[in-house]
Design a protein around this motif. Sequence first.
Motif, PDB file in Angstrom:
ATOM      1  N   ASN A  70       0.821  -1.215   0.000  1.00 17.10           N
ATOM      2  CA  ASN A  70       0.000   0.000   0.000  1.00 17.10           C
ATOM      3  C   ASN A  70       0.852   1.260   0.000  1.00 17.10           C
ATOM      4  O   ASN A  70       0.543   2.238  -0.690  1.00 17.10           O
ATOM      5  CB  ASN A  70      -0.948   0.004   1.202  1.00 17.10           C
ATOM      6  CG  ASN A  70      -2.104  -0.978   1.035  1.00 17.10           C
ATOM      7  OD1 ASN A  70      -2.341  -1.483  -0.057  1.00 17.10           O
ATOM      8  ND2 ASN A  70      -2.805  -1.237   2.114  1.00 17.10           N
ATOM      9  N   GLU A  71       1.940   1.233   0.764  1.00 17.89           N
ATOM     10  CA  GLU A  71       2.839   2.389   0.807  1.00 17.89           C
ATOM     11  C   GLU A  71       3.489   2.627  -0.551  1.00 17.89           C
ATOM     12  O   GLU A  71       3.555   3.766  -1.029  1.00 17.89           O
ATOM     13  CB  GLU A  71       3.911   2.178   1.876  1.00 17.89           C
ATOM     14  CG  GLU A  71       3.422   2.342   3.304  1.00 17.89           C
ATOM     15  CD  GLU A  71       4.551   2.199   4.309  1.00 17.89           C
ATOM     16  OE1 GLU A  71       5.725   2.321   3.904  1.00 17.89           O
ATOM     17  OE2 GLU A  71       4.250   1.957   5.489  1.00 17.89           O
ATOM     18  N   LEU A  74       0.814   3.878  -3.119  1.00 17.38           N
ATOM     19  CA  LEU A  74       0.469   5.291  -2.952  1.00 17.38           C
ATOM     20  C   LEU A  74       1.600   6.193  -3.425  1.00 17.38           C
ATOM     21  O   LEU A  74       1.364   7.214  -4.090  1.00 17.38           O
ATOM     22  CB  LEU A  74       0.123   5.577  -1.487  1.00 17.38           C
ATOM     23  CG  LEU A  74      -0.298   7.008  -1.147  1.00 17.38           C
ATOM     24  CD1 LEU A  74      -1.448   7.469  -2.037  1.00 17.38           C
ATOM     25  CD2 LEU A  74      -0.696   7.104   0.322  1.00 17.38           C
ATOM     26  N   GLU A  75       2.836   5.816  -3.132  1.00 19.05           N
ATOM     27  CA  GLU A  75       3.976   6.633  -3.547  1.00 19.05           C
ATOM     28  C   GLU A  75       4.099   6.669  -5.068  1.00 19.05           C
ATOM     29  O   GLU A  75       4.401   7.722  -5.662  1.00 19.05           O
ATOM     30  CB  GLU A  75       5.267   6.095  -2.928  1.00 19.05           C
ATOM     31  CG  GLU A  75       6.477   6.992  -3.149  1.00 19.05           C
ATOM     32  CD  GLU A  75       6.269   8.409  -2.668  1.00 19.05           C
ATOM     33  OE1 GLU A  75       6.701   9.338  -3.384  1.00 19.05           O
ATOM     34  OE2 GLU A  75       5.661   8.608  -1.584  1.00 19.05           O
ATOM     35  N   ARG A  78       1.457   8.991  -6.375  1.00 14.22           N
ATOM     36  CA  ARG A  78       1.848  10.389  -6.120  1.00 14.22           C
ATOM     37  C   ARG A  78       2.849  10.878  -7.166  1.00 14.22           C
ATOM     38  O   ARG A  78       2.786  12.020  -7.621  1.00 14.22           O
ATOM     39  CB  ARG A  78       2.453  10.511  -4.725  1.00 14.22           C
ATOM     40  CG  ARG A  78       1.448  10.501  -3.588  1.00 14.22           C
ATOM     41  CD  ARG A  78       2.171  10.449  -2.270  1.00 14.22           C
ATOM     42  NE  ARG A  78       1.289  10.493  -1.123  1.00 14.22           N
ATOM     43  CZ  ARG A  78       1.595  10.026   0.080  1.00 14.22           C
ATOM     44  NH1 ARG A  78       2.797   9.457   0.279  1.00 14.22           N
ATOM     45  NH2 ARG A  78       0.739  10.110   1.076  1.00 14.22           N
ATOM     46  N   ILE A  94      -8.317  -0.644  -2.969  1.00 19.57           N
ATOM     47  CA  ILE A  94      -7.623   0.645  -2.890  1.00 19.57           C
ATOM     48  C   ILE A  94      -7.379   0.991  -1.427  1.00 19.57           C
ATOM     49  O   ILE A  94      -8.305   0.965  -0.613  1.00 19.57           O
ATOM     50  CB  ILE A  94      -8.458   1.759  -3.561  1.00 19.57           C
ATOM     51  CG1 ILE A  94      -8.746   1.394  -5.017  1.00 19.57           C
ATOM     52  CG2 ILE A  94      -7.732   3.098  -3.482  1.00 19.57           C
ATOM     53  CD1 ILE A  94      -7.522   1.202  -5.875  1.00 19.57           C
ATOM     54  N   ALA A  97      -5.813   5.198   2.730  1.00 19.47           N
ATOM     55  CA  ALA A  97      -5.031   6.435   2.654  1.00 19.47           C
ATOM     56  C   ALA A  97      -5.119   7.059   1.265  1.00 19.47           C
ATOM     57  O   ALA A  97      -5.135   8.294   1.123  1.00 19.47           O
ATOM     58  CB  ALA A  97      -3.575   6.158   3.018  1.00 19.47           C
ATOM     59  N   MET A  98      -5.185   6.217   0.220  1.00 21.82           N
ATOM     60  CA  MET A  98      -5.292   6.732  -1.145  1.00 21.82           C
ATOM     61  C   MET A  98      -6.678   7.320  -1.383  1.00 21.82           C
ATOM     62  O   MET A  98      -6.821   8.380  -2.006  1.00 21.82           O
ATOM     63  CB  MET A  98      -4.987   5.636  -2.165  1.00 21.82           C
ATOM     64  CG  MET A  98      -4.915   6.148  -3.596  1.00 21.82           C
ATOM     65  SD  MET A  98      -4.568   4.844  -4.811  1.00 21.82           S
ATOM     66  CE  MET A  98      -2.940   4.308  -4.301  1.00 21.82           C
ATOM     67  N   GLU A 101      -6.698  10.685   0.324  1.00 22.18           N
ATOM     68  CA  GLU A 101      -5.862  11.682  -0.351  1.00 22.18           C
ATOM     69  C   GLU A 101      -6.457  12.130  -1.678  1.00 22.18           C
ATOM     70  O   GLU A 101      -6.307  13.292  -2.078  1.00 22.18           O
ATOM     71  CB  GLU A 101      -4.456  11.118  -0.563  1.00 22.18           C
ATOM     72  CG  GLU A 101      -3.459  12.127  -1.096  1.00 22.18           C
ATOM     73  CD  GLU A 101      -2.024  11.638  -0.979  1.00 22.18           C
ATOM     74  OE1 GLU A 101      -1.227  11.974  -1.862  1.00 22.18           O
ATOM     75  OE2 GLU A 101      -1.689  10.925   0.010  1.00 22.18           O
ATOM     76  N   TYR A 102      -7.126  11.204  -2.363  1.00 23.19           N
ATOM     77  CA  TYR A 102      -7.708  11.513  -3.667  1.00 23.19           C
ATOM     78  C   TYR A 102      -9.234  11.498  -3.602  1.00 23.19           C
ATOM     79  O   TYR A 102      -9.897  10.988  -4.502  1.00 23.19           O
ATOM     80  CB  TYR A 102      -7.192  10.525  -4.725  1.00 23.19           C
ATOM     81  CG  TYR A 102      -5.725  10.690  -5.022  1.00 23.19           C
ATOM     82  CD1 TYR A 102      -5.282  11.552  -6.021  1.00 23.19           C
ATOM     83  CD2 TYR A 102      -4.767  10.000  -4.278  1.00 23.19           C
ATOM     84  CE1 TYR A 102      -3.932  11.712  -6.287  1.00 23.19           C
ATOM     85  CE2 TYR A 102      -3.403  10.161  -4.533  1.00 23.19           C
ATOM     86  CZ  TYR A 102      -3.001  11.010  -5.537  1.00 23.19           C
ATOM     87  OH  TYR A 102      -1.664  11.182  -5.799  1.00 23.19           O
TER      88      TYR A 102
END
Length: 210
Positions: A70-71, A74-75, A78, A94, A97-98, A101-102
């Motif tokens: 997941n990290e 997401l990176e 980004r 999904i 955190a994503m 953020e979105y």
Amino acid sequence: MLKVLVLVSGGGTNLQAIFDGIDSGLIKNTVVEGVISNNKNAYALERAKKRGVKALCLSPKEYADRGAFNEAFLETVREMAPDLIVLAGFLVVIPPAMIKEYQNRIINIHPSLIPAFSGTGFYGLKVHEGALARGVKIVGATVHFVDEGTDTGPIILQKSVMVDPGDTPETLQRRVMEEAEWQILPEAINLIANDRLEIEGNQVRIKEKE
């Protein structure tokens, strides 16, 4: 110009519908910046490469645990800096955190008229198997924003498709793609790209053309 990132697990027919929509002018002010798949053998990646679009495989199987994936996921997103993320048959959950953020910048295409045959366990051919087992006469597809639930976000567009006598899950799946998915997904992207949607709670309003 709306920068779109498409996430897909399989053949990428909806991705192709997006490419075709851009080429035909149905989708205006939009560019596909990248394609990510969790499946290295997904033909969607080939579709992207042929078009000169950045194509990446990012699979949970390559990471120690889901948290690490997941990290990295997401990176990677980004780094691509998309304005809109499109889930076009993406079979990976999904990360919350994503979604946060979105918020209201992730959309999904689902092969049923939500809320029918949606939620946990209803994906791919299973949706059409469920519809035929229930004996419904009308099916279809839905484009919706993604929230923390499964197929619960605000609905943007829906299109119905009639069930034919003798339909199999495979024939129904194909017709729902051709008659609904490939039409409403490009249309939804165009509405977003041209600032024609307003979201109020769980409702989406389509603004008239100026």
